[in-house]
Each structure stands twice: as C-alpha cells, then as structure tokens.
Write an enzyme that holds these catalytic residues in place. Structure first.
Site, PDB file in Angstrom:
ATOM      1  CB  SER A  65      -0.930   0.028   1.204  1.00 46.57           C
ATOM      2  OG  SER A  65      -2.127  -0.628   0.878  1.00 46.57           O
ATOM      3  CE  LYS A  68      -3.733   0.541  -1.467  1.00 47.16           C
ATOM      4  NZ  LYS A  68      -4.491   0.104  -0.288  1.00 47.16           N
ATOM      5  CE1 TYR A 193      -3.752  -1.426  -5.750  1.00 55.20           C
ATOM      6  CE2 TYR A 193      -4.092  -3.789  -5.544  1.00 55.20           C
ATOM      7  CZ  TYR A 193      -4.006  -2.541  -4.971  1.00 55.20           C
ATOM      8  OH  TYR A 193      -4.166  -2.394  -3.608  1.00 55.20           O
ATOM      9  CE1 TYR A 245      -3.518  -0.568   4.867  1.00 59.03           C
ATOM     10  CE2 TYR A 245      -2.063  -0.968   6.710  1.00 59.03           C
ATOM     11  CZ  TYR A 245      -2.346  -1.071   5.371  1.00 59.03           C
ATOM     12  OH  TYR A 245      -1.448  -1.687   4.534  1.00 59.03           O
ATOM     13  CB  VAL A 263      -0.303  -5.965   4.003  1.00 54.54           C
ATOM     14  CG1 VAL A 263      -1.619  -5.355   4.432  1.00 54.54           C
ATOM     15  CG2 VAL A 263      -0.238  -6.164   2.508  1.00 54.54           C
TER      16      VAL A 263
HETATM   17  N1  GLU Z   1      -1.530  -5.353  -2.496  1.00 54.16           N
HETATM   18  C1  GLU Z   1      -2.260  -5.240  -1.283  1.00 54.16           C
HETATM   19  C2  GLU Z   1      -3.750  -5.392  -1.503  1.00 54.16           C
HETATM   20  O1  GLU Z   1      -4.287  -4.799  -2.379  1.00 54.16           O
HETATM   21  C3  GLU Z   1      -1.956  -3.937  -0.639  1.00 54.16           C
HETATM   22  C4  GLU Z   1      -2.642  -3.824   0.690  1.00 54.16           C
HETATM   23  C5  GLU Z   1      -1.884  -3.047   1.694  1.00 54.16           C
HETATM   24  O2  GLU Z   1      -0.649  -3.034   1.741  1.00 54.16           O
HETATM   25  O3  GLU Z   1      -2.573  -2.447   2.506  1.00 54.16           O
HETATM   26  O4  GLU Z   1      -4.407  -6.121  -0.827  1.00 54.16           O
END
Ligand code: GLU
Length: 309
Positions: A65, A68, A193, A245, A263
């Site tokens: 994430s 992002k 993605y 989060y 994560v």
């Molecule tokens: N690739 C992970 C997903 O989409 C990223 C989630 C994350 O790191 O919060 O579930």
C-alpha cells in the site's frame, strides 16, 4: 552516500522488537507469508545527504500500500487534482483497507479516498500510457527518480501470488466498473495494480522517498523539484488522515507525522522539513500496520518531538 549504523537507532530497534511476538505476518498474499516476523529495521534520510540506520537495511521489501501514495502523486501530475478527485474522494473511512461496504452505500459509488484499495485501484486506472507495460514503466521510472536508484524493479513472485489470489480486489474492480468509475479490462488493471504493489526496495530507498515528500517534492540530493509542492502537500495530508489504515487517528495522536504503511510491514514516513523514514517489520497488528514499526516510531517521536501537531 553509505548509510551509517546508529547506536541510538539500534537501542530503539531492540526495545521495539519485543513487540514483534504480538504481531502476525500477512499471508492473504501467499508470498508475503514467507517473511520472518522477527525482522525489524529502520533508515533515516536527512535532507543534506547523510543517512543513519539500524537492522538489516539491505533487505528488499515490496511496497504494497505504500505504492498508493506514489501512484497518487504521479496521477495528480498526469491529470490534475480536479480530474482525480472527480473519481475518488478525500475522506477517511474508518473501515479496513479492503472493505467494499462504503462503496455500496455511497451515491455516486465513488471510493472515499485513494489510500483504501477501491480508491487506489481507481488511481492506478488513471496512470497514463498506451499499454499496461508503458503505464507500469512510467510508475517505475518515477520511483527510480524518487529513490535515485535505477535498479528499482518489482518482485515477480509477489506480483503473481497477489494476482492469483486477489479475489476481493477483483470484486472491487467489477463494482467500480458497474458504476462507471473505471472502464478498463479488470484483469489488465489487476495486472498493473499487483505489479505496482510488488515494486520492491530496501529501507534506505523508502527513507529517500520519505525525504522528498518531507521537503515538499524537492530531491534534497540533486536539488531537483521532482513533484510540485502542492502535490507533495496533498499526498502528505492523505498520509496523515488515512495513511495508517483505520488506525490513522491514533497514529496522528501518538506519533503525529505523515506516514504510509503496507501489509508487507513497510512504513514510509515524512517528517516535514526534517527527514524521511523507512521501516521494515513484517509482523502486523490487527489493523495491518507493522506492530514493532509503530512502536519504533512512537519511541522516536517521543524522544525527538517529531509530532507536527
Ligand atoms: N496489495 C495489497 C492489496 O491490495 C496492498 C494492501 C496493503 O498493503 O494495505 O491487498
């Protein structure tokens, strides 16, 4: 410039490491389940060049994430904020990162922010380019510029592992497509993605990205403006309001810096005007944040008054 090992950071890592036993490595992406839950490392990158560290900072981790924030910066440069925020909102959710619940109740079905999976999928959808390969290469080039590391690439094993098991993200994409928020082929978007999330680097590179955000988009080493200050500001604001989060409020109160976690156990921090932080600690708490990484930041923030509030 080589990174100096720091006795102060080593002592904080030893203290924070005790908490790794209370966390759990993410295994819903099977390849991430192989990480050692006891690992913990940190690098701090200062604007004038030097870097200090503790732990195994050579180890590569996938961004998950954390990517992002970077794709958001690229898309804001590609398309401008008016366009981007027509399709994705600016509000925290209080829900887990992969939740579909709010999408169903919001009218129009626009994801609440770019840091949850639904919003991040929309942002990735907006990366410009004629093909998946070209769009991915544009993102990788941007990350190479931010890290000043031309070797940055993605981990094929992690990307494949996520692509094969991303049932929930597929569901989010189909929902978004039904509501005309995205209009591309779902498998193609997921290909892009999952590669984006599998981009890998070490803590030092992560700290280097953090320092660029901390210095309002200026690369302190080359003195180049890599992104406009306004875009760095928007990204840092999202890091504060939704970067950790649904623990972002508590994180703002206890630590008080813009940060984004993934994560894989990575955390990228940007202490405005001061330095960038890269942390890797794969044992996660129940919200999905690195349990010892958060502890480490708590200790560091208390010791050096890092809170911006
Ligand atoms: N690739 C992970 C997903 O989409 C990223 C989630 C994350 O790191 O919060 O579930």
């Amino acid at each position: 410039m080589p990174c100096q090992s720091s006795d102060e950071l080593k002592a904080l890592v030893i203290e924070a490491k005790k908490y790794t036993k209370d966390g759990k490595v993410a295994d819903y992406i099977p390849a991430l389940g192989k990480a050692n839950p006891k690992d913990l490392s940190i690098a701090i990158h200062y604007p004038d060049g030097p870097c200090i560290s503790a732990g195994d900072i050579e180890r590569k981790i996938t961004l998950q994430s954390i990517s992002k924030v970077i794709s958001l910066a690229l898309v804001l440069m590609d398309r401008g904020s008016d366009y981007v925020f027509d399709y994705v909102g600016m509000e925290p959710t209080g829900d887990p990162f992969n939740s579909i619940a709010k999408l169903e109740t919001m009218i129009p079905a626009k994801p609440l922010n770019p840091m949850i999976n639904a919003g991040a999928l929309v942002v990735t959808h907006m990366i410009k380019g004629k093909s998946i390969e070209e769009r991915f290469q544009r993102l990788v080039s941007f990350i190479r510029e931010l890290t000043n590391d031309p070797t940055v690439n993605y981990c094929e094993e992690v990307a494949r592992s996520e692509f094969e098991t991303a049932h929930l993200n597929r569901a989010l994409c189909y929902f978004l497509k039904q509501h005309k928020i995205i209009d591309e082929d779902v498998e193609q978007l997921l290909d892009l993605y999952t590669k984006q999330c599998a981009i890998e680097m070490n803590c030092l590179d992560l700290a280097k990205i953090g320092v660029v955000f901390a210095m309002d988009g200026v690369d302190p080493v080359s003195r180049r403006q890599i992104m406009p200050p306004d875009i760095a500001r928007i990204c840092k604001t999202f890091m504060v309001t939704c970067g950790m989060y649904n623990a972002s409020g508590e994180f703002a109160i206890k630590i008080g810096i813009p940060a984004k976690s993934g994560v894989s156990g990575g955390i990228m921090g940007a202490v405005p005007g001061r330095f960038g932080i890269g942390i890797f600690g794969p044992a996660l708490d129940e919200k999905g944040n690195s349990i010892a990484g958060i502890k480490l930041l708590e200790l560091l923030s208390a010791k050096h008054s890092l809170s911006m509030f």
